[in-house]
Design a protein around this motif. Structure first.
Motif, PDB file in Angstrom:
ATOM      1  N   GLN A  93       0.831  -1.220   0.000  1.00 50.77           N
ATOM      2  CA  GLN A  93       0.000   0.000   0.000  1.00 50.77           C
ATOM      3  C   GLN A  93       0.863   1.267   0.000  1.00 50.77           C
ATOM      4  O   GLN A  93       0.436   2.317  -0.481  1.00 50.77           O
ATOM      5  CB  GLN A  93      -0.944  -0.001   1.211  1.00 50.77           C
ATOM      6  N   LEU A  94       2.106   1.157   0.512  1.00 50.41           N
ATOM      7  CA  LEU A  94       3.044   2.287   0.491  1.00 50.41           C
ATOM      8  C   LEU A  94       3.861   2.296  -0.790  1.00 50.41           C
ATOM      9  O   LEU A  94       4.795   3.090  -0.944  1.00 50.41           O
ATOM     10  CB  LEU A  94       3.983   2.209   1.705  1.00 50.41           C
ATOM     11  N   GLY A  95       3.549   1.374  -1.693  1.00 53.39           N
ATOM     12  CA  GLY A  95       4.288   1.301  -2.951  1.00 53.39           C
ATOM     13  C   GLY A  95       5.647   0.649  -2.818  1.00 53.39           C
ATOM     14  O   GLY A  95       6.551   0.876  -3.629  1.00 53.39           O
ATOM     15  N   ILE A  96       5.831  -0.135  -1.764  1.00 55.33           N
ATOM     16  CA  ILE A  96       7.123  -0.768  -1.469  1.00 55.33           C
ATOM     17  C   ILE A  96       7.041  -2.252  -1.790  1.00 55.33           C
ATOM     18  O   ILE A  96       6.093  -2.929  -1.362  1.00 55.33           O
ATOM     19  CB  ILE A  96       7.497  -0.578   0.020  1.00 55.33           C
ATOM     20  N   GLU A  97       8.025  -2.732  -2.550  1.00 49.77           N
ATOM     21  CA  GLU A  97       8.042  -4.142  -2.922  1.00 49.77           C
ATOM     22  C   GLU A  97       9.120  -4.906  -2.155  1.00 49.77           C
ATOM     23  O   GLU A  97      10.118  -4.321  -1.726  1.00 49.77           O
ATOM     24  CB  GLU A  97       8.292  -4.283  -4.436  1.00 49.77           C
ATOM     25  N   ALA A  98       8.886  -6.208  -2.014  1.00 44.55           N
ATOM     26  CA  ALA A  98       9.890  -7.052  -1.371  1.00 44.55           C
ATOM     27  C   ALA A  98      10.949  -7.442  -2.385  1.00 44.55           C
ATOM     28  O   ALA A  98      10.750  -7.349  -3.596  1.00 44.55           O
ATOM     29  CB  ALA A  98       9.233  -8.313  -0.800  1.00 44.55           C
ATOM     30  N   GLU A  99      12.122  -7.832  -1.873  1.00 44.39           N
ATOM     31  CA  GLU A  99      13.174  -8.359  -2.736  1.00 44.39           C
ATOM     32  C   GLU A  99      13.816  -9.527  -2.031  1.00 44.39           C
ATOM     33  O   GLU A  99      13.691  -9.672  -0.814  1.00 44.39           O
ATOM     34  CB  GLU A  99      14.222  -7.297  -3.040  1.00 44.39           C
ATOM     35  N   SER A 100      14.545 -10.358  -2.784  1.00 41.35           N
ATOM     36  CA  SER A 100      15.234 -11.461  -2.118  1.00 41.35           C
ATOM     37  C   SER A 100      16.404 -10.844  -1.356  1.00 41.35           C
ATOM     38  O   SER A 100      17.089  -9.943  -1.847  1.00 41.35           O
ATOM     39  CB  SER A 100      15.749 -12.463  -3.154  1.00 41.35           C
ATOM     40  N   ALA A 101      16.627 -11.344  -0.121  1.00 39.57           N
ATOM     41  CA  ALA A 101      17.687 -10.742   0.689  1.00 39.57           C
ATOM     42  C   ALA A 101      19.031 -11.007   0.026  1.00 39.57           C
ATOM     43  O   ALA A 101      19.274 -12.088  -0.486  1.00 39.57           O
ATOM     44  CB  ALA A 101      17.668 -11.362   2.087  1.00 39.57           C
TER      45      ALA A 101
END
Ligand SMILES: C[C@H](O)[C@H](O)[C@H]1CNC2=NC(N)=NC(=O)C2=N1
Length: 102
Positions: A93-101
């Motif tokens: 919702q904040l426009g933030i995506e996950a990534e692989s560490a």
């Protein structure tokens, strides 16, 4: 609360961002700057307090790393799956995506 297997966790809705980490699960979110990381941390803090279930959070300039385990159970439980999904939803919702560490 019963400990979940990794398969049981992965079958939970909305936890695609999360991966096994030690006795718990973790996700890394690409915020891109510290102020955005602070906003995500604030959302996480609100969710954790509402759930009375608390993650470990590392806020750096480009990333926010979150790890979850149910300390009283010594492993991953439904409380972790629910909070993980709500943290991912708040990040998205904040426009933030996950990534692989890294
Ligand atoms: C007393 C309070 O309800 C407990 O200490 C809660 C607080 N937050 C928690 N958070 C997590 N991750 N695991 C717990 O076992 C836990 N227990």
């Amino acid at each position: 609360m019963d400990i979940m297997t990794n398969d049981q966790f992965r079958a939970s809705p909305g936890v695609e961002d999360w991966h096994p980490a030690g006795d718990g699960v973790a996700a890394q979110f690409r915020t891109g700057d510290f102020a955005t990381g602070a906003r995500l941390f604030s959302a996480i803090a609100d969710l954790a307090e509402a759930a009375n279930h608390h993650p470990d959070v590392e806020v750096t300039y480009p990333h926010v790393r979150v790890s979850l385990v149910t300390h009283s159970a010594g492993g991953v439980t439904e409380a972790d799956a629910a909070l993980a999904a709500s943290i991912s939803r708040a990040a998205h919702q904040l426009g933030i995506e996950a990534e692989s560490a890294e």
